[in-house]
Design a protein around this motif. Structure first.
Motif, PDB file in Angstrom:
ATOM      1  N   LEU A  64       1.201 -71.200  63.943  1.00 22.66           N
ATOM      2  CA  LEU A  64       0.689 -71.884  62.754  1.00 22.66           C
ATOM      3  C   LEU A  64      -0.481 -72.774  63.150  1.00 22.66           C
ATOM      4  CD1 LEU A  64       3.457 -70.857  61.818  1.00 22.66           C
ATOM      5  CD2 LEU A  64       3.840 -73.057  60.687  1.00 22.66           C
ATOM      6  N   ARG A  65      -1.641 -72.482  62.546  1.00 25.06           N
ATOM      7  CA  ARG A  65      -2.826 -73.295  62.832  1.00 25.06           C
ATOM      8  C   ARG A  65      -3.376 -73.873  61.531  1.00 25.06           C
ATOM      9  NH1 ARG A  65      -5.998 -72.004  68.272  1.00 25.06           N
ATOM     10  NH2 ARG A  65      -6.184 -74.243  67.951  1.00 25.06           N
ATOM     11  N   PRO A  66      -3.183 -75.175  61.304  1.00 27.40           N
ATOM     12  CA  PRO A  66      -3.749 -75.823  60.117  1.00 27.40           C
ATOM     13  C   PRO A  66      -5.241 -76.093  60.324  1.00 27.40           C
ATOM     14  CG  PRO A  66      -2.552 -77.418  61.444  1.00 27.40           C
ATOM     15  CD  PRO A  66      -2.383 -76.090  62.121  1.00 27.40           C
ATOM     16  N   LEU A  67      -6.055 -75.744  59.333  1.00 30.55           N
ATOM     17  CA  LEU A  67      -7.500 -75.859  59.471  1.00 30.55           C
ATOM     18  C   LEU A  67      -8.085 -76.706  58.354  1.00 30.55           C
ATOM     19  CD1 LEU A  67      -8.251 -72.060  60.105  1.00 30.55           C
ATOM     20  CD2 LEU A  67      -7.739 -73.808  61.808  1.00 30.55           C
ATOM     21  N   LYS A  68      -9.165 -77.404  58.698  1.00 32.18           N
ATOM     22  CA  LYS A  68      -9.929 -78.136  57.685  1.00 32.18           C
ATOM     23  C   LYS A  68     -11.346 -78.323  58.210  1.00 32.18           C
ATOM     24  CE  LYS A  68     -10.071 -82.347  54.853  1.00 32.18           C
ATOM     25  NZ  LYS A  68     -10.195 -81.614  53.585  1.00 32.18           N
ATOM     26  N   GLY A  69     -12.283 -77.565  57.667  1.00 29.96           N
ATOM     27  CA  GLY A  69     -13.678 -77.706  58.052  1.00 29.96           C
ATOM     28  C   GLY A  69     -13.987 -77.085  59.401  1.00 29.96           C
ATOM     29  N   LEU A  92      -0.753 -67.428  61.548  1.00 24.91           N
ATOM     30  CA  LEU A  92      -0.971 -67.866  60.175  1.00 24.91           C
ATOM     31  C   LEU A  92      -1.967 -69.014  60.190  1.00 24.91           C
ATOM     32  CD1 LEU A  92       2.277 -66.982  60.395  1.00 24.91           C
ATOM     33  CD2 LEU A  92       2.145 -67.467  57.961  1.00 24.91           C
ATOM     34  N   LEU A  93      -3.125 -68.780  59.592  1.00 19.59           N
ATOM     35  CA  LEU A  93      -4.211 -69.766  59.576  1.00 19.59           C
ATOM     36  C   LEU A  93      -4.309 -70.333  58.169  1.00 19.59           C
ATOM     37  CD1 LEU A  93      -5.676 -66.964  61.287  1.00 19.59           C
ATOM     38  CD2 LEU A  93      -6.399 -69.083  62.372  1.00 19.59           C
ATOM     39  N   SER A  94      -3.989 -71.615  58.023  1.00 19.35           N
ATOM     40  CA  SER A  94      -3.866 -72.201  56.691  1.00 19.35           C
ATOM     41  C   SER A  94      -4.973 -73.193  56.381  1.00 19.35           C
ATOM     42  CB  SER A  94      -2.506 -72.885  56.549  1.00 19.35           C
ATOM     43  OG  SER A  94      -2.338 -73.871  57.537  1.00 19.35           O
ATOM     44  N   VAL A  95      -5.457 -73.117  55.144  1.00 24.45           N
ATOM     45  CA  VAL A  95      -6.444 -74.077  54.633  1.00 24.45           C
ATOM     46  C   VAL A  95      -5.979 -74.547  53.263  1.00 24.45           C
ATOM     47  CG1 VAL A  95      -8.409 -73.119  55.891  1.00 24.45           C
ATOM     48  CG2 VAL A  95      -7.844 -72.214  53.640  1.00 24.45           C
ATOM     49  N   ALA A  96      -6.318 -75.757  52.905  1.00 23.56           N
ATOM     50  CA  ALA A  96      -5.906 -76.301  51.614  1.00 23.56           C
ATOM     51  C   ALA A  96      -6.790 -75.792  50.481  1.00 23.56           C
ATOM     52  CB  ALA A  96      -5.937 -77.824  51.663  1.00 23.56           C
ATOM     53  N   ASP A  97      -8.051 -75.470  50.814  1.00 26.50           N
ATOM     54  CA  ASP A  97      -9.054 -75.124  49.798  1.00 26.50           C
ATOM     55  C   ASP A  97      -9.645 -73.761  50.102  1.00 26.50           C
ATOM     56  OD1 ASP A  97     -11.141 -74.992  48.011  1.00 26.50           O
ATOM     57  OD2 ASP A  97     -11.881 -77.010  48.413  1.00 26.50           O
ATOM     58  N   GLU A  98      -9.773 -72.918  49.107  1.00 19.84           N
ATOM     59  CA  GLU A  98     -10.322 -71.573  49.313  1.00 19.84           C
ATOM     60  C   GLU A  98     -11.808 -71.589  49.664  1.00 19.84           C
ATOM     61  OE1 GLU A  98     -11.094 -70.675  44.536  1.00 19.84           O
ATOM     62  OE2 GLU A  98      -9.715 -69.425  45.722  1.00 19.84           O
ATOM     63  N   ASP A  99     -12.472 -72.723  49.485  1.00 19.08           N
ATOM     64  CA  ASP A  99     -13.888 -72.847  49.856  1.00 19.08           C
ATOM     65  C   ASP A  99     -14.073 -73.493  51.223  1.00 19.08           C
ATOM     66  OD1 ASP A  99     -14.784 -71.773  47.393  1.00 19.08           O
ATOM     67  OD2 ASP A  99     -14.531 -73.737  46.414  1.00 19.08           O
ATOM     68  N   ASP A 100     -13.004 -73.676  51.971  1.00 19.12           N
ATOM     69  CA  ASP A 100     -13.086 -74.324  53.272  1.00 19.12           C
ATOM     70  C   ASP A 100     -13.987 -73.521  54.212  1.00 19.12           C
ATOM     71  OD1 ASP A 100     -12.285 -75.204  56.052  1.00 19.12           O
ATOM     72  OD2 ASP A 100     -10.979 -76.496  54.861  1.00 19.12           O
ATOM     73  N   GLN A 101     -14.880 -74.230  54.919  1.00 19.34           N
ATOM     74  CA  GLN A 101     -15.845 -73.573  55.801  1.00 19.34           C
ATOM     75  C   GLN A 101     -15.182 -72.856  56.976  1.00 19.34           C
ATOM     76  OE1 GLN A 101     -18.237 -77.265  56.349  1.00 19.34           O
ATOM     77  NE2 GLN A 101     -19.990 -75.995  55.826  1.00 19.34           N
ATOM     78  N   ALA A 102     -13.975 -73.252  57.325  1.00 17.00           N
ATOM     79  CA  ALA A 102     -13.286 -72.624  58.454  1.00 17.00           C
ATOM     80  C   ALA A 102     -12.966 -71.158  58.181  1.00 17.00           C
ATOM     81  CB  ALA A 102     -11.996 -73.380  58.771  1.00 17.00           C
ATOM     82  N   LEU A 103     -12.901 -70.764  56.915  1.00  9.41           N
ATOM     83  CA  LEU A 103     -12.516 -69.395  56.575  1.00  9.41           C
ATOM     84  C   LEU A 103     -13.513 -68.369  57.086  1.00  9.41           C
ATOM     85  CD1 LEU A 103     -11.058 -69.805  52.974  1.00  9.41           C
ATOM     86  CD2 LEU A 103      -9.840 -69.304  55.092  1.00  9.41           C
ATOM     87  N   SER A 104     -14.783 -68.711  57.143  1.00  6.35           N
ATOM     88  CA  SER A 104     -15.783 -67.760  57.647  1.00  6.35           C
ATOM     89  C   SER A 104     -15.527 -67.446  59.117  1.00  6.35           C
ATOM     90  CB  SER A 104     -17.199 -68.314  57.461  1.00  6.35           C
ATOM     91  OG  SER A 104     -17.354 -69.540  58.172  1.00  6.35           O
TER      92      SER A 104
END
Length: 459
Positions: A64-69, A92-104
């Motif tokens: 589990l890797r929590p991501l933000k930015g 499992l890579l989790s972000v709070a917001d679907e527009d989070d820059q980490a997703l790219s």
């Protein structure tokens, strides 16, 4: 009778100096223990048999890797989990917001490693004030494996880390107690020559690591930093952070009420509380593998460093008050003064000899700890910046402690929290919190000073 009264002050003085000398010797013993533990545990890192085993023969792990930015070195940090030498795991890579820059970055890695079982989990569930826990809840529930490896986004792991951690999780202590959690000592790597970055790097790689290893070697109490923790969800589902032992003899007995990860959303230091819950509620223990959590330190300003240390101190103050009160007496400045005064009292030695010697030996020990964790001595290219950061850390420790101790508010991820009893916290709404610096700033304003819109919202 009068002679006895006259002798009493001398007896008290000798007793105080004896206690001081004992404290000085104990702290040096702890330091040497941490140095020895670093040498013993990290100078040799054997390959685990699990690395080359067949997938069905090893326990599955959900990472589990929590991501933000876009954290510093994010691509390499996340890639290190895609390249683990372990045959049975999911990510499992989790972000709070679907527009989070980490997703790219995540999508690029998933495209590069199509054979790795990796999933993106979008959206948080608010179960408390801790944003990391809120971010992780959906991943926690969707994970298919019982063993969870929760690893921060600013951490890079060696390819053999997971296999060696699972080995440790399946072992027992010498007394036969079950290992409930495997953690990794943070090893900081600075990518910037900022003063805050260098001080943070020097602190984590020397004093912090040394004391962390010594405390965990003695193992009389839980002491865990949550950069990289491996544990079983089935154990976490039995505890709630109350730290009250489960009295039932049923091996599956659990605490009443809300348990599991959601129960720890009320704590800022959820990692430490989870570890303490395993220790006190289940009676289990922790272990360190021979790997480090390579913590990438980015652009950290001096005040960033100060506020980070203040946050740690203020949270610890409400969790382990006695240990926090004693902390200044473990720091090098105060300790060197205690040692010098005692050596002068007992041996008549001038302070100009023991104080410099204290810092010379301390630096040698700390650099040895660095070499053990890094796998190599301090590089010449970093020598003077690192040593400068080390001295700055040592001399700033006491002032930062005094600033932090007399306050209860912390700033984390741009939000302000008030730390409460037992490490719980409340978020402070704009305008509700007050610090010495905010009042001082208001006092210095001119009478005809006109507030900006942003200042009106915060006052």
């Amino acid at each position: 009778m009068s002679e006895e009264v006259k002798e009493d002050p001398n007896v008290i003085l000798v007793a105080l100096y004896t206690i001081g000398l004992g404290w000085y010797c104990v702290l040096w013993a702890i330091g040497f223990l941490g140095c020895w533990a670093a040498r013993k545990r990290y100078r040799l890192r054997p390959r685990s048999p699990l690395s080359s085993a067949a997938a069905p023969s090893v326990p599955g792990v959900s990472i589990l890797r929590p991501l933000k930015g876009l954290d510093t070195n994010l691509y390499e940090n996340l890639e290190s989990t895609f390249t683990q030498e372990y045959p049975n795991y999911e990510i499992l890579l989790s972000v709070a917001d679907e527009d989070d820059q980490a997703l790219s970055v995540v999508r690029e890695l998933m495209s590069k490693y199509p054979n790795v079982d990796a999933k993106i989990v979008i959206g948080e569930e608010v179960v408390g004030i801790n944003p990391k826990v809120n971010n992780l809840i959906r991943s926690y529930r969707q994970a298919v494996n019982d063993i969870l490896w929760v690893i921060d986004s600013n951490v890079t792991a060696h390819p053999g880390t997971l296999a060696r951690a699972v080995d440790a999780l399946q072992s027992r202590t010498r007394s036969g107690k079950q290992i409930a959690l495997v953690h990794h000592v943070p090893f900081a790597y600075s990518t910037e020559s900022k003063i805050g970055s260098r001080i943070d790097e020097a602190f984590l790689n020397t004093n912090h690591a040394k004391m962390y290893l010594a405390i965990n070697t003695v193992a009389i109490e839980s002491c865990v930093v949550g950069k990289s923790n491996l544990y079983r969800r089935s154990n976490l589902e039995r505890v709630n952070g109350s730290l009250k032992p489960i009295r039932s003899t049923d091996p599956n007995a659990k605490q009443e009420g809300l348990c599991g990860l959601p129960a720890f959303g009320r704590f800022l230091a959820e990692d430490n509380m989870i570890a303490s819950a395993f220790w006190h509620e289940l009676g289990y223990r922790h272990d360190l593998s021979c790997d480090v959590a390579r913590n990438v330190v980015g652009n950290v300003s001096f005040m960033d460093y100060v506020w980070r240390r203040a946050r740690w101190i203020r949270v610890r103050k409400h969790m382990v008050f006695t240990a926090t009160v004693l902390e200044p007496f473990t720091e090098s400045i105060v300790l060197s003064i205690i040692g010098a005064l005692n050596l002068k009292f007992f041996l008549g030695l001038s302070p100009w000899i023991p104080v410099p010697l204290h810092f010379i030996v301390l630096l040698i020990v700390d650099l040895d700890v660095y070499a053990s964790l890094a796998g190599h001595p301090l590089p010449e290219s970093l020598r003077w910046e690192f040593i400068g950061g080390w001295f700055a850390r040592e001399f700033l420790a006491l002032p930062i402690f005094l600033f932090a101790f007399f306050g209860n508010e912390v700033i984390w991820r741009g939000k302000r929290y008030r730390v409460l009893r037992n490490g719980e916290a409340d978020q402070v709404q704009p305008g509700k919190g007050r610090t010495v610096f905010s009042w001082f700033q208001r006092y210095r304003r001119r009478k005809n000073y006109e507030l900006l819109d942003t200042e009106i919202q915060n006052n």
